[in-house]
Scaffold this motif. Structure first.
Motif, PDB file in Angstrom:
ATOM      1  N   ARG A 186     -16.272   6.011   9.732  1.00 27.91           N
ATOM      2  CA  ARG A 186     -16.883   6.006  11.143  1.00 27.91           C
ATOM      3  C   ARG A 186     -16.676   7.557  11.644  1.00 27.91           C
ATOM      4  N   ALA A 187     -15.438   8.273  11.297  1.00 27.78           N
ATOM      5  CA  ALA A 187     -15.270   9.436  11.737  1.00 27.78           C
ATOM      6  C   ALA A 187     -16.236  10.646  11.150  1.00 27.78           C
ATOM      7  N   ALA A 188     -16.432  10.228   9.663  1.00 30.12           N
ATOM      8  CA  ALA A 188     -17.527  11.126   8.972  1.00 30.12           C
ATOM      9  C   ALA A 188     -18.742  10.920   9.463  1.00 30.12           C
ATOM     10  N   GLY A 189     -19.191   9.599   9.731  1.00 34.68           N
ATOM     11  CA  GLY A 189     -20.603   9.337  10.242  1.00 34.68           C
ATOM     12  C   GLY A 189     -20.874  10.315  11.700  1.00 34.68           C
ATOM     13  N   SER A 190     -19.450  10.241  12.388  1.00 35.20           N
ATOM     14  CA  SER A 190     -19.624  10.799  13.740  1.00 35.20           C
ATOM     15  C   SER A 190     -20.104  12.525  13.645  1.00 35.20           C
ATOM     16  N   ILE A 191     -19.336  12.847  12.754  1.00 32.84           N
ATOM     17  CA  ILE A 191     -19.501  14.411  12.744  1.00 32.84           C
ATOM     18  C   ILE A 191     -20.835  14.760  11.964  1.00 32.84           C
ATOM     19  N   ALA A 192     -21.198  13.915  11.077  1.00 34.48           N
ATOM     20  CA  ALA A 192     -22.528  14.067  10.604  1.00 34.48           C
ATOM     21  C   ALA A 192     -23.709  13.751  11.641  1.00 34.48           C
ATOM     22  N   ARG A 193     -23.501  12.951  12.454  1.00 34.41           N
ATOM     23  CA  ARG A 193     -24.584  12.582  13.495  1.00 34.41           C
ATOM     24  C   ARG A 193     -24.541  13.682  14.494  1.00 34.41           C
ATOM     25  N   LYS A 194     -23.389  14.200  14.928  1.00 33.81           N
ATOM     26  CA  LYS A 194     -23.144  15.266  15.946  1.00 33.81           C
ATOM     27  C   LYS A 194     -23.963  16.645  15.433  1.00 33.81           C
ATOM     28  N   HIS A 195     -23.754  16.842  14.048  1.00 38.25           N
ATOM     29  CA  HIS A 195     -24.373  18.131  13.702  1.00 38.25           C
ATOM     30  C   HIS A 195     -25.787  17.785  12.664  1.00 38.25           C
ATOM     31  N   ALA A 196     -26.299  16.471  12.846  1.00 35.94           N
ATOM     32  CA  ALA A 196     -27.588  16.043  12.163  1.00 35.94           C
ATOM     33  C   ALA A 196     -27.593  16.692  10.645  1.00 35.94           C
ATOM     34  N   VAL A 197     -26.307  16.210  10.107  1.00 37.61           N
ATOM     35  CA  VAL A 197     -26.237  16.461   8.645  1.00 37.61           C
ATOM     36  C   VAL A 197     -26.262  15.126   8.049  1.00 37.61           C
ATOM     37  N   PRO A 198     -27.178  14.823   6.840  1.00 41.65           N
ATOM     38  CA  PRO A 198     -27.312  13.789   6.112  1.00 41.65           C
ATOM     39  C   PRO A 198     -25.866  13.504   5.369  1.00 41.65           C
ATOM     40  N   PRO A 225       0.873  -1.304   0.157  1.00 42.90           N
ATOM     41  CA  PRO A 225      -0.004   0.000  -0.085  1.00 42.90           C
ATOM     42  C   PRO A 225       0.857   1.454  -0.009  1.00 42.90           C
ATOM     43  N   THR A 226       0.489   2.176  -0.877  1.00 43.45           N
ATOM     44  CA  THR A 226       1.298   3.331  -0.875  1.00 43.45           C
ATOM     45  C   THR A 226       0.229   4.582  -0.671  1.00 43.45           C
ATOM     46  N   LYS A 227       0.774   5.632   0.112  1.00 40.85           N
ATOM     47  CA  LYS A 227      -0.071   6.878   0.366  1.00 40.85           C
ATOM     48  C   LYS A 227       0.624   7.918  -0.081  1.00 40.85           C
ATOM     49  N   LEU A 228       0.094   8.609  -1.232  1.00 42.01           N
ATOM     50  CA  LEU A 228       0.533   9.846  -1.919  1.00 42.01           C
ATOM     51  C   LEU A 228       0.216  11.124  -1.081  1.00 42.01           C
ATOM     52  N   ASP A 229      -0.688  10.906  -0.352  1.00 45.32           N
ATOM     53  CA  ASP A 229      -1.299  12.195   0.374  1.00 45.32           C
ATOM     54  C   ASP A 229      -1.068  12.007   1.975  1.00 45.32           C
ATOM     55  N   ARG A 230      -1.485  13.197   2.395  1.00 45.65           N
ATOM     56  CA  ARG A 230      -1.239  12.937   4.167  1.00 45.65           C
ATOM     57  C   ARG A 230      -2.662  12.403   4.702  1.00 45.65           C
ATOM     58  N   GLU A 231      -2.726  11.887   5.964  1.00 47.82           N
ATOM     59  CA  GLU A 231      -3.593  11.637   6.707  1.00 47.82           C
ATOM     60  C   GLU A 231      -4.481  12.955   7.189  1.00 47.82           C
ATOM     61  N   ALA A 232      -5.818  12.569   7.553  1.00 48.61           N
ATOM     62  CA  ALA A 232      -6.556  13.628   8.251  1.00 48.61           C
ATOM     63  C   ALA A 232      -5.973  14.185   9.464  1.00 48.61           C
ATOM     64  N   THR A 233      -6.214  15.379   9.595  1.00 51.49           N
ATOM     65  CA  THR A 233      -5.838  16.230  10.802  1.00 51.49           C
ATOM     66  C   THR A 233      -6.993  16.645  11.687  1.00 51.49           C
ATOM     67  N   ARG A 234      -6.853  17.170  13.136  1.00 58.54           N
ATOM     68  CA  ARG A 234      -7.890  17.740  13.557  1.00 58.54           C
ATOM     69  C   ARG A 234      -8.295  19.167  12.820  1.00 58.54           C
ATOM     70  N   GLU A 235      -7.533  19.684  12.235  1.00 58.01           N
ATOM     71  CA  GLU A 235      -7.731  21.075  11.258  1.00 58.01           C
ATOM     72  C   GLU A 235      -8.787  20.522  10.173  1.00 58.01           C
ATOM     73  N   ASP A 236      -8.601  19.268   9.696  1.00 60.98           N
ATOM     74  CA  ASP A 236      -9.761  18.855   8.495  1.00 60.98           C
ATOM     75  C   ASP A 236     -11.270  18.906   9.345  1.00 60.98           C
ATOM     76  N   LEU A 237     -11.119  18.220  10.541  1.00 62.47           N
ATOM     77  CA  LEU A 237     -12.592  17.884  10.963  1.00 62.47           C
ATOM     78  C   LEU A 237     -12.765  19.386  11.635  1.00 62.47           C
ATOM     79  N   ALA A 238     -12.220  20.207  11.890  1.00 58.12           N
ATOM     80  CA  ALA A 238     -12.456  21.482  12.392  1.00 58.12           C
ATOM     81  C   ALA A 238     -13.073  22.268  11.296  1.00 58.12           C
TER      82      ALA A 238
END
Length: 111
Positions: A73-85, A15-28
């Motif tokens: 799972r992280a995406a679903g958590s943010i969606a549920r927290k803010h009631a976003v589909p 597996p190769t990763k050409l890009d960076r991982e998610a950060t707190r700033e992305d979620l914020a």
């Protein structure tokens, strides 16, 4: 030729990763977008070899941002927290309002 190789194909693939991982700033940034706009919907994009799992947040007028979330799972958590589909982009596609917004704001894609 390798047709009858004894090792499974998955063992050859690294597996190769050409890009960076998610950060707190992305979620914020996703949370700030939701808090500052009306009618936001999330469109989940799966992880690829080039980038981590991402979410495209699209407002009622078509304005959008794309940010990494690290996992569905992280995406679903943010969606549920803010009631976003939350939709799977691969299944539903993106709404027309996003394409209309892109046409009205060509400077955003001139990067």
């Amino acid at each position: 030729m390798g047709w009858f190789n004894r090792r499974p194909r998955a063992a050859d693939a690294t597996p190769t990763k050409l890009d960076r991982e998610a950060t707190r700033e992305d979620l914020a940034a996703l949370e700030a977008f939701v808090a500052s706009r009306r009618g936001v919907e999330f469109y989940l994009e799966p992880e690829t070899t080039a980038t981590d799992t991402t979410v495209v947040a699209i407002a009622h007028d078509g304005e959008w941002i794309r940010r990494r979330t690290g996992s569905p799972r992280a995406a679903g958590s943010i969606a549920r927290k803010h009631a976003v589909p939350l939709y799977e982009a691969a299944r539903t596609g993106y709404p027309e309002r996003m394409r209309a917004w892109n046409r009205a704001h060509p400077e955003r894609h001139a990067r």
